[in-house]
Design an enzyme around this catalytic site. Structure first.
Site, PDB file in Angstrom:
ATOM      1  N   THR A  18      45.825  38.907 -27.723  1.00  0.00           N
ATOM      2  CA  THR A  18      45.415  39.606 -28.943  1.00  0.00           C
ATOM      3  C   THR A  18      43.936  39.980 -28.908  1.00  0.00           C
ATOM      4  O   THR A  18      43.568  41.075 -29.332  1.00  0.00           O
ATOM      5  CB  THR A  18      45.680  38.744 -30.202  1.00  0.00           C
ATOM      6  OG1 THR A  18      45.064  37.484 -30.017  1.00  0.00           O
ATOM      7  CG2 THR A  18      47.160  38.555 -30.446  1.00  0.00           C
ATOM      8  N   ALA A  21      43.359  42.874 -26.296  1.00  0.00           N
ATOM      9  CA  ALA A  21      43.870  44.127 -26.857  1.00  0.00           C
ATOM     10  C   ALA A  21      42.985  44.588 -28.017  1.00  0.00           C
ATOM     11  O   ALA A  21      42.741  45.784 -28.192  1.00  0.00           O
ATOM     12  CB  ALA A  21      45.313  43.935 -27.330  1.00  0.00           C
ATOM     13  N   GLY A 140      34.379  31.845 -33.452  1.00  0.00           N
ATOM     14  CA  GLY A 140      34.903  33.199 -33.651  1.00  0.00           C
ATOM     15  C   GLY A 140      33.863  34.191 -34.096  1.00  0.00           C
ATOM     16  O   GLY A 140      32.888  34.462 -33.385  1.00  0.00           O
ATOM     17  N   ILE A 142      31.636  34.060 -36.420  1.00  0.00           N
ATOM     18  CA  ILE A 142      30.364  33.553 -36.956  1.00  0.00           C
ATOM     19  C   ILE A 142      29.279  33.693 -35.888  1.00  0.00           C
ATOM     20  O   ILE A 142      29.448  33.212 -34.776  1.00  0.00           O
ATOM     21  CB  ILE A 142      30.499  32.065 -37.367  1.00  0.00           C
ATOM     22  CG1 ILE A 142      31.537  31.912 -38.478  1.00  0.00           C
ATOM     23  CG2 ILE A 142      29.155  31.500 -37.763  1.00  0.00           C
ATOM     24  CD1 ILE A 142      31.758  30.466 -38.898  1.00  0.00           C
ATOM     25  N   LYS A 211      33.018  23.498 -28.240  1.00  0.00           N
ATOM     26  CA  LYS A 211      32.083  24.365 -28.954  1.00  0.00           C
ATOM     27  C   LYS A 211      30.784  23.622 -29.264  1.00  0.00           C
ATOM     28  O   LYS A 211      29.684  24.142 -29.098  1.00  0.00           O
ATOM     29  CB  LYS A 211      32.735  24.861 -30.252  1.00  0.00           C
ATOM     30  CG  LYS A 211      33.973  25.716 -30.005  1.00  0.00           C
ATOM     31  CD  LYS A 211      34.768  25.980 -31.294  1.00  0.00           C
ATOM     32  CE  LYS A 211      36.083  26.678 -30.988  1.00  0.00           C
ATOM     33  NZ  LYS A 211      36.996  26.710 -32.146  1.00  0.00           N
TER      34      LYS A 211
END
Lengths: 432, 432
Positions: A18, A21, A140, A142, A211
């Site tokens: 995802t 793409a 993500g 942020i 992370k």
């Protein structure tokens, strides 16, 4: 503007899930906007994925296809290798190394690869004059990597905290809101497709720990050291813990905390109690939040979607656009060879703790527990014993501030009392 | 690394108030950190202020002194002119123009200067190959300029909202928490030194409007147009409005909102009702918050201190460090000559409104008001009339979604009813 900057920036994208793409869609649909903002065209020249025939909702016939991501990464018509395959080793690492060795810039969303090999990859990039960027790997959409590296470059960073796994926050929120057990909330998240193929990456705190280790490197100028992250998942948090916490105006979050003190680098990714009225305490559902404290800026809070096609593709494109504009930064905010190998420090700063345990229904059981805590130097702020129907008595204790080592000392000594019906659960109360 | 990048970056600082002194302190106290992060020394070579003899808590004898900021801005030993004097025109503008004309980079915290002259200054900078950056001008330590310009460069921005004047938010919070009248809360803020010399800059929304106009330019690629910001201060908000809003689970904030629709560029800085449970609604006291919505990233929330020595100096240093690292960006995210002159659109998107009015105590007064609203196409969601002791009756109305022009039509027609005891207060209810 140099010749290089006025020619198109050519992307080779490996991994067409995802996010991959989504990046292709942005490049196709926003060509004029991207060129207006960066001063040059941004185009895709080649792509790679495992299955060539899958429909990804975006036309790929304009692009060269490579079955082998290493071949993609080293193509002459690729300026930036966009690595969206995932996996700490294997093809992702091989292709990233190949791209950097060829002097090509790399943008990746791969937190596992960087948590394990970030130091070596950053050194490789910098030795070749290449850029390796990874905003999409952490929280993500942020912009925490850019904020830490660039906006706060004039600050000594004091602490970074974050809720960086939306699945865990969703489970904990559902337990509180709907009164679900951990297993029920887990099953619900699973049914919604929120869990990784290996759920322990989420609920075990590993993904969020990756992370945190990347954030710590930038915040403190230290080498990425994921192995030193103190990890504890949310699997032992019960609905009772959540209710007791709420009763004291706290919420339980899988919270990453990193600090650098004289004792060394502290990195913890564990369930913690945070004040319900704080921004972290108010964060419900699958959203992420990172809180940064700097000596100049004070406290900065960043909140947004931590996963999903759009937010992650947005972060990838932020890095791509930096490269298109000629912004060339080191991977971790200073040259990789100057990053310190920090001594890991286990929960260096003292904090109050929440303890839940079940005691055998024997006279003097509670006194024995209190004595063990006292002997370890852990003093009790409040204690509650609950009415119960089975043979063991639930007990909740909130300690005064103590070091993790004193607490561990006490926890290790408790079994010898002969009154413990279960292993205690210990959750730090983080001042936020 | 070029020769230029390995030589020290030399700052000339004009304006030595708390922020200027804060920047000097950071440069002095964090020399090693700044050099480790940027790869070159960052030093101050010259300073300028109105009063040479004032003690600013930091030694200045190492630096050349210039009485005239224009002379400072054009010194051969200054690479970056740091403009911290303030004022939309006068010495700040003259010195900034002089620095840019000499091809020197400029970092400024001056929102008024950029709101009025941003387009011309950006064009001047870009024509000279100089960089003009202003993170510190908008929301203090919150990295909103960098986030919009860089992190979200792959997004079409849909809306930006912000609480960007800490003094107004402090006054509104105190009215709610302590039940103070507007005048009492204003006096308290004044006593604490929170107000500008001209308080209308704060409570009239001008200062926050300056910031909003800069955000809009970056978000939508349009020329800064402060004159088109629809401004309304908080002076007419009463404790009654705050209580009524709370009763409906809303809070009142001086909220900046900017959108770009087919009808044009909307920029409003007005008191609005926002859901009490939203991040904006939960923002209490002097803190700032900016909410950005992009088509890819979804909603991003940034929160932090909007003013003060440390946060503002942190933002100045972020820009300085970008320049030290060789990051060269256009002022508003794309070349200034390509920014569109957008048509201003008055509250282009329809919204529900909160209306408070006092009606003369005459039979049929309420019906007359309802009729006027209905004729203007404004339909009523709820209406309350309160018990009262004086001759006029307080009435609260929440409308269904309506355009601002329909509402203005209705408001203009109300006096002719002959039943209005006061001018109505109309506050938009913003969906956040």
């Amino acid at each position: 503007m140099s010749d290089q900057q006025s020619s198109p920036l050519r992307l080779g994208i490996a991994g067409l899930g995802t996010v991959g793409a989504g990046v292709v869609k942005i490049v196709r649909q926003k060509a004029a906007l991207l060129e207006a903002r960066s001063g040059r065209a941004v185009i895709v020249t080649a792509v790679s994925a495992r299955n060539r025939d899958k429909d990804r909702g975006v036309p790929l016939t304009d692009y060269a296809w490579e079955d082998d991501p290493v071949a993609l990464a080293t193509r002459d018509d690729v300026d930036v290798f966009v690595e969206l395959m995932g996996g700490s080793d294997g093809p992702a690492k091989a292709a990233t190394e190949a791209a950097l060795s060829a002097g090509k810039d790399v943008v990746t969303a791969n937190k596992a690869m960087l948590a394990h090999h970030g130091q070596a990859l950053a050194e490789l990039a910098e030795s070749k004059g290449a850029v390796l960027r990874f905003e999409a790997a952490v929280a993500g959409g942020i912009p925490i990597i850019k904020t830490l590296t660039e906006s706060l470059a004039g600050n000594q960073i004091e602490r970074v905290m974050g809720v960086m796994n939306g699945t865990c926050n969703y489970i904990l929120t559902r337990m509180e809101d709907a009164g679900l057990s951990y297993d029920e909330a887990f099953a619900e998240a699973d049914g919604l497709g929120y869990l990784e193929a290996d759920p322990n990456l989420d609920v075990g705190g590993i993904d969020a720990g990756h992370k945190l280790s990347l954030i710590a490197a930038i915040a403190f100028g230290t080498q990425v050291n994921f192995d030193a992250v103190e990890l504890e998942g949310i699997g032992r948090v019960t609905i009772e813990d959540i209710r007791q916490a709420a009763d004291m105006d706290y919420r339980i979050k899988l919270l990453g905390v990193t600090r650098y003190t004289r004792r060394g680098l502290e990195q913890t990714m564990t369930p913690c109690l945070v004040p319900a009225a704080s921004p972290l305490g108010q964060l419900q559902g699958g959203t992420n939040m990172v809180v940064v404290e700097g000596d100049q800026v004070g406290q900065i809070v960043l909140r947004g979607a931590g996963a999903g096609e759009g937010p992650t593709a947005s972060a990838v494109m932020g890095d791509v656009m930096d490269i298109a504009r000629g912004l060339r930064l080191t991977t971790f905010g200073q040259p990789a060879t100057t990053l310190r190998a920090a001594t890991p420090a286990k929960a260096a700063v003292s904090a109050p703790y929440y303890l839940r345990m079940a005691l055998q229904d024997k006279p003097g059981a509670l006194a024995k527990v209190a004595t063990v805590l006292g002997e370890a130097g852990v003093s009790i702020d409040r204690m509650r014993q609950y009415s119960h129907e089975d043979a063991s008595a639930p007990v909740l204790i909130v300690t005064h501030k103590t070091t993790r080592s004193a607490l561990d000392h006490a926890l290790a000594a408790l079994p010898a009392t002969g009154v413990m019906a279960t292993d205690p659960v210990a959750l730090r109360i983080e001042k936020v």
